[in-house]
Design an enzyme around this catalytic site. Sequence first.
Site, PDB file in Angstrom:
ATOM      1  N   GLY A 213       0.819  -1.205   0.000  1.00 40.29           N
ATOM      2  CA  GLY A 213       0.000   0.000   0.000  1.00 40.29           C
ATOM      3  C   GLY A 213       0.851   1.253   0.000  1.00 40.29           C
TER       4      GLY A 213
ATOM      5  N   MET B 114      -6.606   5.454  -4.203  1.00 40.97           N
ATOM      6  CA  MET B 114      -5.379   6.130  -4.643  1.00 40.97           C
ATOM      7  C   MET B 114      -5.194   5.853  -6.129  1.00 40.97           C
ATOM      8  SD  MET B 114      -2.745   5.640  -1.518  1.00 40.97           S
ATOM      9  CE  MET B 114      -2.777   6.735  -0.114  1.00 40.97           C
TER      10      MET B 114
ATOM     11  N   HIS C  63      -6.891   8.824 -11.977  1.00 37.51           N
ATOM     12  CA  HIS C  63      -8.091   9.462 -12.538  1.00 37.51           C
ATOM     13  C   HIS C  63      -8.998  10.004 -11.436  1.00 37.51           C
ATOM     14  CE1 HIS C  63      -8.326   5.069 -12.483  1.00 37.51           C
ATOM     15  NE2 HIS C  63      -9.605   5.163 -12.186  1.00 37.51           N
TER      16      HIS C  63
ATOM     17  N   HIS D 256     -19.390  -6.497 -34.235  1.00 38.37           N
ATOM     18  CA  HIS D 256     -18.932  -7.895 -34.267  1.00 38.37           C
ATOM     19  C   HIS D 256     -17.775  -8.011 -35.256  1.00 38.37           C
ATOM     20  CE1 HIS D 256     -19.002 -12.252 -34.282  1.00 38.37           C
ATOM     21  NE2 HIS D 256     -18.939 -12.188 -35.607  1.00 38.37           N
TER      22      HIS D 256
END
Length: 466
Positions: free
Chosen positions: A271, A318, A321, A444
């Site tokens: 983190g 965090m 964007h 497609h």
Amino acid sequence: MKSYDVAIIGSGPGGYVAAIRCAQLGMKTAIIEKYSTLGGTCLNVGCIPSKALLSSSHHYEEATKHFEDHGIEIPGEIKVNLEKMIARKQAVVDQTIGGIDFLMKKNNIDVYEGLGSFKDATHIKIDGKDAGEIEAKNTIIATGSKPSNLPFIKLDKERIITSTEALKLKEVPKHLIIIGGGVIGLELGQVYRRLGAEVTVVEYMDRILPTMDAGLSKELNKVFKKAKCKMMVSHKVQSVERKGDEVIVKAENKKGEVVEFKGDYCLVSVGRRPYTDGLNAEAAGVKINERGQVEVNDHLQTSTKNIYAIGDVVRGAMLAHKAEEEGVFVAETLAGQKPHIDYNLIPGVVYTWPEVAAVGKTEEELKEDKVEYKVGQFPFRALGRARASGDIDGFVKILADKTTDEVLGVHMIGARCADLIAEAVTAMEFRASAEDISRYSHAHPTFAEAIKEAALAATDDRALHA
Ligand code: FAD
Ligand code: NAD
């Protein structure tokens, strides 16, 4: 002393985007950055360099493992030139940073290089190349984050490293031990696995990507295991020790046994922490909470009326964007507008291959909130486009309200999901139902057809191709 309508401290995606929007709205704007390059974590040591290495290592894997399936034969050995790969990554970073310099000039934003610290609520001292003091009617704190560590680990930044060092290694590790099976650990773990390192991921929780929908964790775990990565979930790291060129990691498993891993590098990716060192926030009356975040209200305003804060340094995901949205939000608030951010609709993406992407609620969250929902899921392997390219792993899962059919969450893993998730965000922003998505045309053959098929599956269990 120069005076500004708004000063921004920190030039990451939060800060530089806030500066551009403030300037667009006619405010006299300054931005202060302590490093010599603009762009913050994201451009210098985050999003951009990690994606450059993910792309390069993906090409290598394609060339060594998949080209032959397509009838492409490369005579001789295919080799990695790590020095060149890292140099290319740096060139991509430099070019991107150059783009921000251009944008600052284009928008007449004054750039100050140096550490910004508050003297009081309207004066900022700058220490460094552009030393001095400026006055600002309003300030936006956008000082970002730094890697977290565990208290007992001594990061030597040579063999016991963070993501910053992992982006510029001089050799491919023989055995990379990764502490933390989150976004950074998995993205960088995949880079070095592809380049030939043995990889062990040691994760404290009972699954990788513990905050994402469990279905995604399970599928990505399978992909990593197939690539022969050791995935040690439910392991609590106790110690990390370096002996010469060897790194020894000890962790306790569920049974209470101590397991030992020996490698030559250890990446600590547990983190990141908000960064306010040297800011002298208290001089301006700005409160920092017990988690180290700048405390803000719903308007991103701090405890001092004319000072706002955005991005990694405040609560929430965090993500670059998210920081950008908040930068625009504060600029527009300062201009007297009434902007809005729906935090539930900020997508999360992991740029492994297959890519993992999600928006809205997970199944775990819906269960906890006691919301009745239905599930529509469609596997990529049933798509013509996926078979044509050979990218058949993964699925799209749509969660919709059982009564109203409103889409509540979209979770996907597969080729190009980082881009596909934009359709889900758009649909949810306009509060689409699963049936709405199932009724508009999808070209497609595309990967996007999996979204339509999952929507059909959620509507009446009537996917066409499964
Ligand atoms: P930052 O980008 O951290 O910028 C803050 C800036 O403030 C820094 O330049 C810092 O030097 C400067 N600063 C701090 N204090 C002062 C001061 N007192 N004076 C002057 N300047 C100061 N996010 C994504 O959305 N997608 C991704 O793919 C992604 N990949 C990542 C990969 C890695 C390896 C890492 C580490 C992060 C990644 N992130 C990603 C997260 C993303 O980088 C952050 O969420 C984002 O950079 C936060 O932006 P910010 O503007 O809040 O802060
Ligand atoms: P993270 O929060 O994604 O993952 C940290 C992991 O470490 C978690 O799974 C957690 O359970 C585990 N952990 C914590 N303590 C541990 C311990 N003692 N032993 C073993 N495992 C432990 O954090 P990160 O991967 O370091 O990334 C930091 C931030 O950067 C994240 O918030 C992420 O949003 C951002 N980021 C985003 C992207 C992206 O958007 N693609 C890429 C990289 C980083």
